[in-house]
Structure formats: structure tokens, C-alpha cells
Design a protein around this motif. Sequence first.
Motif, mmCIF file in Angstrom:
data_model
loop_
_atom_site.group_PDB
_atom_site.id
_atom_site.type_symbol
_atom_site.label_atom_id
_atom_site.label_comp_id
_atom_site.label_asym_id
_atom_site.label_seq_id
_atom_site.Cartn_x
_atom_site.Cartn_y
_atom_site.Cartn_z
ATOM 1 N N GLU A 63 -4.321 31.501 -92.252
ATOM 2 C CA GLU A 63 -4.246 30.809 -90.867
ATOM 3 C C GLU A 63 -2.727 30.164 -90.774
ATOM 4 O O GLU A 63 -2.614 30.416 -89.608
ATOM 5 C CB GLU A 63 -5.293 29.471 -90.832
ATOM 6 C CG GLU A 63 -6.762 30.211 -91.037
ATOM 7 C CD GLU A 63 -7.752 29.190 -90.872
ATOM 8 O OE1 GLU A 63 -7.634 27.928 -91.211
ATOM 9 O OE2 GLU A 63 -8.849 29.287 -90.249
ATOM 10 N N VAL A 97 -12.012 35.662 -90.703
ATOM 11 C CA VAL A 97 -11.303 36.266 -89.674
ATOM 12 C C VAL A 97 -11.949 36.590 -88.249
ATOM 13 O O VAL A 97 -11.622 36.660 -87.360
ATOM 14 C CB VAL A 97 -10.172 37.313 -90.320
ATOM 15 C CG1 VAL A 97 -9.462 37.861 -89.145
ATOM 16 C CG2 VAL A 97 -9.162 36.550 -91.052
ATOM 17 N N LEU A 98 -13.052 37.329 -88.646
ATOM 18 C CA LEU A 98 -14.025 37.781 -87.800
ATOM 19 C C LEU A 98 -14.745 36.759 -86.832
ATOM 20 O O LEU A 98 -14.717 36.808 -85.592
ATOM 21 C CB LEU A 98 -15.025 38.773 -88.533
ATOM 22 C CG LEU A 98 -14.429 40.186 -88.715
ATOM 23 C CD1 LEU A 98 -15.494 40.848 -89.602
ATOM 24 C CD2 LEU A 98 -14.070 41.174 -87.887
ATOM 25 N N SER A 100 -14.045 33.391 -86.842
ATOM 26 C CA SER A 100 -12.925 32.149 -86.332
ATOM 27 C C SER A 100 -11.618 32.768 -86.128
ATOM 28 O O SER A 100 -10.995 32.599 -87.284
ATOM 29 C CB SER A 100 -13.084 30.937 -87.080
ATOM 30 O OG SER A 100 -14.498 30.545 -87.318
ATOM 31 N N THR A 101 -11.300 33.483 -85.286
ATOM 32 C CA THR A 101 -9.906 34.325 -85.141
ATOM 33 C C THR A 101 -8.779 33.043 -85.395
ATOM 34 O O THR A 101 -8.729 32.164 -84.679
ATOM 35 C CB THR A 101 -9.612 34.928 -83.941
ATOM 36 O OG1 THR A 101 -10.552 35.881 -83.878
ATOM 37 C CG2 THR A 101 -8.194 35.613 -83.908
ATOM 38 N N PRO A 107 -0.949 38.574 -80.814
ATOM 39 C CA PRO A 107 -2.245 39.244 -81.383
ATOM 40 C C PRO A 107 -1.732 39.654 -82.782
ATOM 41 O O PRO A 107 -0.716 40.212 -83.004
ATOM 42 C CB PRO A 107 -2.449 40.405 -80.366
ATOM 43 C CG PRO A 107 -1.872 40.161 -79.090
ATOM 44 C CD PRO A 107 -0.558 39.347 -79.305
ATOM 45 N N TYR A 110 -4.792 42.823 -89.202
ATOM 46 C CA TYR A 110 -4.876 42.359 -90.330
ATOM 47 C C TYR A 110 -5.088 43.759 -91.506
ATOM 48 O O TYR A 110 -5.862 44.531 -90.860
ATOM 49 C CB TYR A 110 -6.082 41.417 -90.346
ATOM 50 C CG TYR A 110 -5.861 40.240 -89.842
ATOM 51 C CD1 TYR A 110 -5.340 38.998 -90.649
ATOM 52 C CD2 TYR A 110 -6.285 39.717 -88.505
ATOM 53 C CE1 TYR A 110 -4.840 37.789 -90.419
ATOM 54 C CE2 TYR A 110 -6.061 38.482 -88.178
ATOM 55 C CZ TYR A 110 -5.497 37.477 -89.003
ATOM 56 O OH TYR A 110 -5.107 36.445 -88.564
ATOM 57 N N LYS A 175 -11.912 44.912 -80.777
ATOM 58 C CA LYS A 175 -10.368 44.886 -81.251
ATOM 59 C C LYS A 175 -9.518 45.470 -80.422
ATOM 60 O O LYS A 175 -8.777 46.490 -80.815
ATOM 61 C CB LYS A 175 -10.273 45.148 -82.817
ATOM 62 C CG LYS A 175 -11.401 44.373 -83.835
ATOM 63 C CD LYS A 175 -11.016 44.957 -85.157
ATOM 64 C CE LYS A 175 -11.611 46.283 -85.364
ATOM 65 N NZ LYS A 175 -13.179 46.357 -85.365
ATOM 66 N N THR A 183 -5.503 34.794 -77.757
ATOM 67 C CA THR A 183 -7.014 34.790 -77.906
ATOM 68 C C THR A 183 -7.677 36.137 -78.125
ATOM 69 O O THR A 183 -8.944 36.231 -78.509
ATOM 70 C CB THR A 183 -7.739 34.185 -76.783
ATOM 71 O OG1 THR A 183 -7.373 34.777 -75.617
ATOM 72 C CG2 THR A 183 -7.313 32.628 -76.495
ATOM 73 N N SER A 185 -8.901 39.426 -79.822
ATOM 74 C CA SER A 185 -9.556 39.687 -81.203
ATOM 75 C C SER A 185 -8.519 40.532 -81.809
ATOM 76 O O SER A 185 -7.881 41.208 -81.527
ATOM 77 C CB SER A 185 -10.786 40.473 -81.040
ATOM 78 O OG SER A 185 -11.858 39.719 -80.350
ATOM 79 N N PRO A 186 -8.471 40.373 -83.264
ATOM 80 C CA PRO A 186 -7.462 40.850 -84.110
ATOM 81 C C PRO A 186 -7.858 42.424 -84.380
ATOM 82 O O PRO A 186 -9.281 42.715 -84.216
ATOM 83 C CB PRO A 186 -7.436 40.194 -85.307
ATOM 84 C CG PRO A 186 -8.835 39.612 -85.337
ATOM 85 C CD PRO A 186 -9.131 38.962 -84.072
ATOM 86 N N HIS A 188 -8.016 45.301 -87.143
ATOM 87 C CA HIS A 188 -7.864 45.796 -88.597
ATOM 88 C C HIS A 188 -7.620 47.061 -88.903
ATOM 89 O O HIS A 188 -8.101 47.909 -88.383
ATOM 90 C CB HIS A 188 -9.625 45.263 -89.089
ATOM 91 C CG HIS A 188 -9.833 43.660 -88.716
ATOM 92 N ND1 HIS A 188 -9.680 42.854 -89.713
ATOM 93 C CD2 HIS A 188 -10.467 43.347 -87.647
ATOM 94 C CE1 HIS A 188 -10.194 41.624 -89.099
ATOM 95 N NE2 HIS A 188 -10.622 41.867 -88.103
#
Length: 400
Positions: A63, A97-98, A100-101, A107, A110, A175, A183, A185-186, A188
Motif C-alpha cells: 500500500e 488487493v482485490l 481493497s484496491t 493505475p 500487480y 481490470k 480508482t 481496478s488494478p 494483474h
Amino acid sequence: MSSKFTCLRSARLAARYPCRRRTFATAASSRADHVRIVEVGPRDGLQNEKQSIPVATKIELVERLARTGLQTIEAGSFVSLKWTPQMANSSEILEHVLRSTPQSPHPITYQWLLPNVKGLDNFLSVLKSHSQAQQDPYPSPPPSPGFDDGPALNTSSQDPNAMPSSSSGAEAMGKPRGASSSTTSPVHELSIFTAATETFTQKNTNCSIAESLKRFEPIMARGKETGLNVRAYISVALGCPYEGPNVDPHKVAELAVSLLEMGANEISVADTTGMGTAPKTLELLKTLNAAGVDKSDLALHFHDTYGQALVNSVVALEHGIRTFDASVSGLGGCPFSPGATGNVATEDMVHCFHSLGLRTGVDMEKLSEVGEWISQQLGRANESRAGKALLAKIRKELLT
């Protein structure tokens, strides 16, 4: 050349006959003054620590790093806990991570290291569980049969005759790529690893180089099916603890070509032992180029065992490389490379690149604070000279 992989078979020959140069990369080059840093501290940096690190500390490290402006973070690995027990909490980190981004100015992508299909299964199991938990338990019922309201009004500004755009697997899993909001979504991605020498490969993965490539085939295929990019590491590319400092660069080039041919999206060429020097780095990069491996397909991963990591990084910069791995506070080492010290410190690399007029998007002060924090948490010295110097300067200014 229209396809990135059209002439990979020819590229194999080019690795043996450098005069027959072929280039197969078609990816657009990024800005020449921008360097992408892949932060490997949470995985490569922590995996060699002897003490047990609480999962809360690992999550907080991820984080804190996310808030520095880094855009790619290697957050964990799905490997055998018998050999790498420090990575036992990777599924919990992924779940966090999924769920609580982490807050970030950009952006973030991960990356998750895995050696085989079992590791991939474990990774995908976490993704599937999260996806199922996110589904609406009370979905809207389908329309009554035989009832039609007629065509819906098109209130968008898009061409009403345009076909809907197709979504990649990554977007389908929530994603989206290329978004600019923090905001978002990351993304992967998967990472796999092999090595440039047979002895190291046997010690590290208990198989031959050829067998390691065979293990990657189903990972590549399933990664493609699910829209997940795959990054491939080639360890000990500039020196092996078992076979010595003179690793054949043509072997590295042929291995890189094989991995790209299999579907790897990026090759991280690693100086795992820190034996690399400026001349050897340049020779390796020229050999890779002669084999048809484009600079946009490459990342460089240097360890600073002999204090040569930044020198080698500048050589790679001059050769056109714009992606580099680094570890906050110089964390790291390799459990299968006796004597190898940590990765080059991210703070030192960022400071070096900024001093050359390059951009990384990383806030140096915030990054240095993370390096100091994780060093304190681990009870070890902060190995970043630039980070320590910057924080000392800031504290001095606050006292005046």
C-alpha cells in the motif's frame, strides 16, 4: 513485419549468426524520456528474509509503495512454501488487493510469480473466489418471453452503427487497461522464471532448462485464455554462482526468443549474482538485438553485489532499454545464489534516472520514506544511499 512473432524461427538462427539481424517486435515505443520501474521489493526483496514477516506488514508495504507513483509492483508469488516459506501469505495479499484496491496516483499493475501449473491454479482460485463473492446474489430476472419493447434509444455520442468493442479477459475480470483514474481496478499479470545455465535451473526449479520451458506451455496458454499477460525472467544472465561469470550471451538470446515465441509479453533479463559489468551488459544487449529481440520486449534486473548495478543500468539506458526492476531500500538476495546481495535500491535508481533528465512518475521523497519504514520493520540497515541522503537533508531543513 506485421506480426511480432512471424519470424521467430528465423530469429533463432539470427542468434547463432548475428549478421542476419531480424526484428520482430511491433509494440509502440514509449516516450524516450520515460522509464518504467518494476518494484520487486514485496516479492524478490522479502523472499530471502530469514525472520517471519507478518502479512499485515507485507500488505502495508504494498500500500505504501502504491502511493509513491510506481505503476508496476511485484506483490508476491505462488511457489512451494517448502523452498520459499516467506511467500506463504501471497494469497492473502492478492485477496486484499482485490478486495481493497490500494490508493495510488496512477493505475497499478500487480505481478505474481509462479513456477508451474499448481501455482497458477492457486492464483486463479483466489481470482475466482473474489469474482464469485462480487456477483449479485439477486440478479435481475430475464424479460418475459414474447414481450418486446422495441429497440432501445441510443443516447450515447458514439456511432449508432458501430460494433461493440471486444473486451480482453483482463477487462472482463474487472481490470481495464489504460485507464487514468486512481480508482481503476488494478491489472494483474503472471511472472514465470527460468535461468541461463543448467546448474542454476536444476538448483532453483529442480529441472532442466528444456523442462522448465515445457512447464510454461500450459501457463502461457491459460494466461492467454484469461487475458493475463505473462512476464518471463531469465536468471543468472550475466554470471552464475555454479558455472562462473562467463555465461554465453547467445544462450540467453535463444532462451529469450523461445519465451517470446511461446507468448511471453516481456523478458526480464536478470543479473542475479551481481557479476555483470558494463562491457558484459553491452555485449548481452547487442546479442539480444542481433537475435531479433526488440528493446521494447526487455527489462533489466540488476543486483548490486559488486556495486555495478547503476553503471550497468546506464549502459542499458544508452542502448534504449526503458524498463528496469528495482527493490525499495535495496531489499533482496536470492536463496539459490550464495553470496548475492540485494537488488539495486529503487531510490538510488530513481535518483540516478531523474538526475539524467528522465521521468519515472515516482515521488522520490515518498519512496525514500517507504524504504526507511520497511528497513525499520525488518530491523535491518537501509541500503539506499540516495534515500538516506534525501531524508537527512529534509530533516536538517526542518530543524533550521
